[in-house]
Design a protein around this motif. Structure first.
Motif, PDB file in Angstrom:
ATOM      1  N   VAL A  63      -3.652   3.831  -1.815  1.00 32.45           N
ATOM      2  CA  VAL A  63      -4.778   3.615  -0.892  1.00 32.45           C
ATOM      3  C   VAL A  63      -5.345   4.949  -0.398  1.00 32.45           C
ATOM      4  N   GLY A  64      -4.821   6.055  -0.942  1.00 32.07           N
ATOM      5  CA  GLY A  64      -5.331   7.373  -0.566  1.00 32.07           C
ATOM      6  C   GLY A  64      -4.581   7.987   0.606  1.00 32.07           C
ATOM      7  N   ALA A  65      -4.535   9.317   0.606  1.00 35.88           N
ATOM      8  CA  ALA A  65      -3.838  10.056   1.664  1.00 35.88           C
ATOM      9  C   ALA A  65      -4.756  10.269   2.868  1.00 35.88           C
ATOM     10  N   LYS A  66      -4.139  10.541   4.011  1.00 32.80           N
ATOM     11  CA  LYS A  66      -4.906  10.871   5.214  1.00 32.80           C
ATOM     12  C   LYS A  66      -5.828  12.055   4.918  1.00 32.80           C
ATOM     13  N   ASP A  73       0.823  -1.207   0.000  1.00 34.26           N
ATOM     14  CA  ASP A  73       0.000   0.000   0.000  1.00 34.26           C
ATOM     15  C   ASP A  73       0.859   1.260   0.000  1.00 34.26           C
ATOM     16  N   ASP A  74       0.347   2.310  -0.653  1.00 28.78           N
ATOM     17  CA  ASP A  74       1.051   3.591  -0.680  1.00 28.78           C
ATOM     18  C   ASP A  74       0.040   4.716  -0.464  1.00 28.78           C
ATOM     19  N   ILE A  75       0.223   5.484   0.616  1.00 29.38           N
ATOM     20  CA  ILE A  75      -0.726   6.551   0.938  1.00 29.38           C
ATOM     21  C   ILE A  75      -0.503   7.808   0.105  1.00 29.38           C
ATOM     22  N   SER A  76       0.588   7.860  -0.666  1.00 34.91           N
ATOM     23  CA  SER A  76       0.830   9.062  -1.479  1.00 34.91           C
ATOM     24  C   SER A  76       0.117   8.970  -2.830  1.00 34.91           C
ATOM     25  N   GLU A  88      -3.588  16.005  10.848  1.00 38.68           N
ATOM     26  CA  GLU A  88      -3.587  15.538  12.248  1.00 38.68           C
ATOM     27  C   GLU A  88      -4.043  14.086  12.376  1.00 38.68           C
ATOM     28  N   TYR A  89      -4.635  13.547  11.328  1.00 40.04           N
ATOM     29  CA  TYR A  89      -5.167  12.181  11.390  1.00 40.04           C
ATOM     30  C   TYR A  89      -4.020  11.208  11.676  1.00 40.04           C
ATOM     31  N   ASP A  90      -4.194  10.320  12.633  1.00 38.73           N
ATOM     32  CA  ASP A  90      -3.141   9.364  12.994  1.00 38.73           C
ATOM     33  C   ASP A  90      -2.887   8.393  11.838  1.00 38.73           C
ATOM     34  N   LEU A  91      -1.619   8.270  11.440  1.00 38.11           N
ATOM     35  CA  LEU A  91      -1.277   7.437  10.277  1.00 38.11           C
ATOM     36  C   LEU A  91      -1.678   5.979  10.493  1.00 38.11           C
TER      37      LEU A  91
END
Length: 195
Positions: free
Chosen positions: A141-144, A100-103, A148-151
């Motif tokens: 998988v989408g960014a936060k 998964d990649d949050i970027s 402030e959202y906990d990773l």
């Protein structure tokens, strides 16, 4: 006439995630989900417990492959990958890791030949075992939703129905990309699927 013994595993494909029902379908398990999809397509059952992982061997794109889902939890993924690669003497260049990649937006793909962990603990663990010269398929998988959202909370959250649809729409592309990579068509796969 010489009897040729069947060759061993040529490629090791590892999908990263966390084991257990609690984590099924979370963003962090995109690697598991993509691997399961490819396994079904190739008719390989990934249900044999070895190397601290669930494994399955079979054929894909004319190559003998070992599919592997580490059962060590994400941060220790390298233990399973390292053991399996050492056992089958698979060089790092033939170890392909799905994660998964949050970027990247949900369902976006990025293929890379090698590189750093980019803050991904599962990849960091694998690098500690086999070095960083292994190809990888990053699955968006989408960014936060906000800084402030906990990773940890974010990657262990589940997809919205629309995001899930976007993810599943790309799993055939992941399998296609893996087949191209195993055939030595890495650059062609990058130009087709990166973006």
């Amino acid at each position: 006439m010489f009897f040729q013994k069947p060759s061993g595993v040529e490629f090791l494909i590892a999908g990263l995630g966390n084991p257990g029902a609690k984590y099924a379908g979370t963003r962090h398990n995109a690697g598991f989900d993509a691997l399961d999809w490819a396994a079904r397509r190739w008719g390989i059952r990934v249900d044999r417990a070895r190397f601290d992982a669930l494994t399955g061997t079979g054929e894909a794109a004319g190559h003998k492959v070992l599919l592997l889902k580490p059962q060590t939890f994400m941060n220790l993924s390298g233990q399973a990958v390292g053991k399996a690669a050492a056992f089958y003497k698979v060089p790092a260049q033939n170890v392909i890791v799905l994660f998964d990649d949050i970027s990247l937006a949900p369902g976006r793909l990025r293929l890379r030949k090698a590189g750093s962990a980019g803050g991904h603990n599962g990849v960091k663990s694998i690098i500690s075992q086999i070095g960083q010269e292994f190809p990888r398929v990053k699955i968006g998988v989408g960014a936060k939703p906000h800084p402030e959202y906990d990773l940890a909370d974010w990657v262990l959250s589940r997809f919205t129905p629309d995001e899930r649809k976007a993810m599943e729409a790309r799993y055939d592309d992941v399998a296609d990309a893996l087949e191209m990579m195993m055939k030595g068509q890495f650059e062609a796969a990058q130009s087709r699927y990166n973006g």
